[in-house]
Design a protein around this motif. Structure first.
Motif, PDB file in Angstrom:
ATOM      1  N   GLY A   1      -2.287 -13.095   7.267  1.00  0.00           N
ATOM      2  CA  GLY A   1      -2.589 -12.041   8.625  1.00  0.00           C
ATOM      3  C   GLY A   1      -1.363 -11.029   8.111  1.00  0.00           C
ATOM      4  N   ALA A   2      -0.551 -10.455   8.996  1.00  0.00           N
ATOM      5  CA  ALA A   2       0.109  -8.890   8.875  1.00  0.00           C
ATOM      6  C   ALA A   2       0.413  -8.635  10.517  1.00  0.00           C
ATOM      7  CB  ALA A   2      -1.096  -7.728   8.668  1.00  0.00           C
ATOM      8  N   GLU A   3       1.489  -7.205  10.251  1.00  0.00           N
ATOM      9  CA  GLU A   3       2.163  -7.045  11.447  1.00  0.00           C
ATOM     10  C   GLU A   3       2.521  -7.809  12.172  1.00  0.00           C
ATOM     11  OE1 GLU A   3      -1.164  -4.380  13.537  1.00  0.00           O
ATOM     12  OE2 GLU A   3      -0.578  -3.614  12.171  1.00  0.00           O
ATOM     13  N   SER A   4       2.329  -8.531  14.028  1.00  0.00           N
ATOM     14  CA  SER A   4       3.145  -9.292  14.887  1.00  0.00           C
ATOM     15  C   SER A   4       2.685 -10.726  14.306  1.00  0.00           C
ATOM     16  CB  SER A   4       2.930  -9.338  16.051  1.00  0.00           C
ATOM     17  OG  SER A   4       1.316  -8.608  16.156  1.00  0.00           O
ATOM     18  N   ASP A   5       1.067 -10.867  13.482  1.00  0.00           N
ATOM     19  CA  ASP A   5       1.042 -12.244  12.856  1.00  0.00           C
ATOM     20  C   ASP A   5       0.050 -12.594  11.658  1.00  0.00           C
ATOM     21  OD1 ASP A   5      -0.553 -12.002  15.346  1.00  0.00           O
ATOM     22  OD2 ASP A   5      -2.235 -10.662  14.828  1.00  0.00           O
ATOM     23  N   PHE A   6       1.839 -11.976  10.646  1.00  0.00           N
ATOM     24  CA  PHE A   6       2.021 -12.282   9.458  1.00  0.00           C
ATOM     25  C   PHE A   6       2.315 -13.776   9.597  1.00  0.00           C
ATOM     26  CE2 PHE A   6       5.407 -12.252   6.090  1.00  0.00           C
ATOM     27  CZ  PHE A   6       4.560 -12.372   5.561  1.00  0.00           C
ATOM     28  N   VAL A   7       2.094 -14.686   9.664  1.00  0.00           N
ATOM     29  CA  VAL A   7       2.441 -15.689   9.231  1.00  0.00           C
ATOM     30  C   VAL A   7       3.093 -16.246   8.148  1.00  0.00           C
ATOM     31  CG1 VAL A   7       1.598 -16.280  11.968  1.00  0.00           C
ATOM     32  CG2 VAL A   7       0.580 -16.930   9.210  1.00  0.00           C
ATOM     33  N   GLY A   8       2.239 -16.075   6.832  1.00  0.00           N
ATOM     34  CA  GLY A   8       3.126 -16.394   6.075  1.00  0.00           C
ATOM     35  C   GLY A   8       2.380 -16.559   4.767  1.00  0.00           C
TER      36      GLY A   8
END
Ligand code: GDP
Length: 693
Positions: free
Chosen positions: A165-172
């Protein structure tokens, strides 16, 4: 010995301002167990940034060294400044590193100033990991960032992780070596993480990226190459080995990803520091010189049993006495011992040795090759000096610092301040070799000089706040120099007939521009003796030379130092009774003054390398303004909507530029500058300067 050294990492973090260097350093210290409370940069409590000045400006100016521990390894983290106004600081700290982490802003990719620091790193052959930070930020783009590292830095970035993911969806992130996914719990700001199989949606992407990694690493390990060529499964061990070898040789730059602010990716970054960056044993030996003319080259190896050799790379004033940061290149340093400063040819005492942590320090009895420690007890040592065993007088290559280009008068406010001023200036000079101070006997003024307006401002604050000396300051002034444009001859005769013994000295000299083979002006002054037949007796020549040098200190146009002159002593005469060193020295002064005034003297001014970063919409206005400041734009680049302008601008035209740039760009433009060279001042401008405008 080698086991201890093999687990030692002396590293620094290089980054463009705002990329997250402070946050990454601080998280490293947090995770490696040495700080227990996370201090956010914007609260001004980050562990490394302890100077008030740095906190206020949010930039890192001085280097501090900090020791921490990870996975059975010792990591010395040296805080390298990233601001180009202080290149000398960067150079000095890179010198003592074995490896570095380059931090990039995932939404920006390579930013202008990272290129400067990267170039310096390359100069020292520094192995480097890349950390793509701020993956959580709007606009974060991992692939763009990696591509910009490849293109702009001419580096060999090879992702060993890819983001999930990236931006606010960067989770791991996915670890491409281990083929595992790591998820971070956002609510707990990354304090916890979960290891999981690679998510289906990323499997293909991860496979391609892993294939690229293996392909890039294969040339560094035979087993891996064999497996790769025969399409056999590769062993994780061979992959680690190959990446390590490629990294240590500076041919491969592993890329990691994370968001320091959210504590994501830091532990794996620390793992990579231990896995891939070199220990002192992996680095080529340091080079030192010995002999009267430093003609003998010696290799300095990290062997604790050999004679002691260290470099003093940083000095900071401290409540308990000055702290000298040393990198020990060879041998062992014991507390209470005597060492030799080979630059000053002085013996010095080491009274105490400290291991420095970010907020505490520990006393040591001894420190060994490869280590970075702080010591107390030195008196004469300056930054860049070599300290050795008293029986082993070698000198490491000294760190070269640029000349100062700007100066400012300072005046103590009270009699008490006057008494303290001398010592305070001495302390500042020891800490910072790019700073200088002089006392003008004629005007009774003290001048401080440095590398730019910001530098002088910081020095002034240090004087007032840290050293408690209250001063009034004059306006910053450009440090002009003078040189000559044509050859000329000059004569100096110093004759005094008093009652008893008189004075008699007489010399004739020629001056000419000191040009190199390609006709460029060399900045040094040189002296050649071409006297034939003893018209000036040998014993008086050094005195005449010293007078000539004194005369070169103050040029005929406006008293600025004269550079780039070749002086040849041609002839003269003497008197068997009345001649003396003093008389020939005076004759030298008179002769050089005479010659310089006939040699069409000209004024030289410092030219700065300036880098300006603005939103592109303001490009036209900023460009026009630069041209009106006699600036020459050497390069411009567009990164997204950000415009980077490289230019050469005379320092004299840069006063007050920061305010004007802010005004012209609605506060969004920033710039940095550093001295580049000295050039002739155009005639009309020179006339104005000389008339005192
Ligand atoms: P330095 O100038 O390179 O030392 O950068 P700092 O560590 O001071 O960081 C600059 C700014 O970026 C600060 O406001 C940080 O809070 C912010 N920052 C640092 N790391 C991250 C990150 O991973 N994500 C986001 N969104 N912001 C970050």
């Amino acid at each position: 010995m080698s086991e201890r050294l093999g687990k030692l990492r002396n590293i620094g973090i290089m980054a463009h301002i705002d990329a997250g260097k402070t946050t990454v350093s601080e998280r490293i210290l947090y995770f490696s167990g040495k700080t227990y409370k996370i201090g956010e940069v914007h609260e001004g409590t980050a562990v490394m940034d302890y100077l008030e000045e740095e906190q206020k400006r949010g930039i890192t100016i001085t280097s501090a060294a900090t020791k921490c521990f990870w996975n059975g390894h010792i990591i010395n983290l040296i805080d390298t400044p990233g601001h180009v106004d202080f290149t000398a600081e960067v150079e000095r700290s890179l010198r003592v590193l074995d490896g570095a982490i380059a931090v990039f802003d995932a939404s920006e990719g390579v930013q202008a100033q990272s290129e400067t620091v990267w170039r310096q790193g390359k100069k020292y052959g520094l192995p480097c990991l890349c950390f793509v930070n701020k993956m959580d930020k709007i606009g974060a783009d991992f692939d763009m960032c990696v591509a910009s590292i490849r293109e702009k830095l001419q580096a060999h970035p090879v992702p060993i992780q890819i983001p999930i993911g990236a931006e606010s969806d960067f989770v791991g992130l996915v670890d491409l070596i281990e083929e595992k996914a790591f998820f971070y719990d956002q609510l707990e700001v990354g304090a916890d993480w979960r290891e999981e199989p690679i998510p289906d949606s990323l499997k293909d992407h991860a496979q391609v990226a892993r294939h690229d990694l293996i392909e890039a690493a294969a040339e560094f390990d035979e087993e891996l190459l064999d497996a790769y060529l025969h399409d056999r499964p590769v062993s994780v061990e061979s992959l680690y080995r190959a990446i390590r070898k490629g990294t240590v040789e500076g041919k491969l730059h592993p890329v990691l990803v994370g968001a320091a602010l959210r504590n994501m990716g830091i532990r794996r970054l620390l793992n990579a520091v231990c896995d891939f960056l070199p220990s002192p044993l992996d680095r080529p030996p340091a080079v030192a010189f010995r002999g009267e003319k430093q003609e003998q080259k010696v290799e300095i190896v990290p062997d604790e049993k050999k004679p002691f050799v260290a470099l003093a790379f940083k000095i900071t004033a401290d409540k308990h006495g000055d702290l000298y940061f040393l990198r020990i290149y060879q041998g062992t340093l014991r507390k209470g011992s005597r060492v030799l400063n080979t630059n000053r040819n002085r013996k010095e005492n080491i009274t105490r040795i400290f291991e420095m942590h970010a907020n505490e320090r520990f006393l040591l009895d001894e420190a060994r090759a490869g280590e970075i420690v702080a010591v107390v007890g030195l008196k004469e040592t300056l930054t860049g000096d070599t300290l050795t065993d008293t029986h082993y007088p070698v000198q490491l290559e000294s760190i070269r610092f640029p000349e100062t280009v700007i100066s400012m008068s300072i005046e103590p406010k009270s009699a008490a301040d006057r008494t303290k001023l001398g010592e305070a200036l001495r302390i500042l000079r020891r800490e910072d070799p790019t700073f200088d101070h002089t006392y003008d006997e004629e005007t009774g003024q003290t001048l401080i000089s440095g590398m730019g307006e910001l530098h002088l401002e910081i020095l002034q604050h240090k004087l007032i706040r840290d050293l408690g000396v209250d001063v009034r300051v004059g306006k910053p002034r450009v440090a002009y120099k003078e040189t000559i444009s044509v050859p000329a001859e000059g004569e100096g005769k110093f004759v005094k007939q008093t009652g008893g013994r008189g004075q008699y000295g007489h010399v004739i000299i020629r001056v000419e521009p000191n040009l190199d083979e390609s006709g460029n002006l060399c900045r040094e002054n040189v002296f050649v003796n071409a006297v034939i037949g003893g018209t000036v007796p040998k014993e008086y020549i050094p005195a005449a030379e010293s007078g000539i040098h004194e005369g070169l200190g103050s040029g005929p146009l406006a008293g600025y130092p004269v550079v780039g002159v070749k002086v040849t002593l041609l002839d003269g005469s003497y008197h068997s009774v009345d001649s003396s060193d003093l008389a020939f020295e005076q004759a030298g002064v008179l002769a050089i003054r005479d010659a310089l005034s006939k040699a069409q003297p000209i004024l030289l001014e410092p030219i700065m390398r300036v880098q300006i970063i603005i939103p592109d919409q303001y490009f036209g206005a900023v460009q026009g303004n630069l041209i009106s400041r006699r600036g020459v734009i050497t390069n411009t680049e567009l990164h997204g909507t950000t415009r980077v302008i490289d230019a050469r601008v005379p320092l004299a035209e840069m006063f007050g530029y920061s305010g004007e740039l802010r005004g012209a760009t609605a506060g969004r433009g920033s710039f940095t500058m550093e001295p580049l060279t000295y050039e002739r001042v155009p005639e009309q401008i020179s006339e104005k300067i000389l008339l005192g405008y």
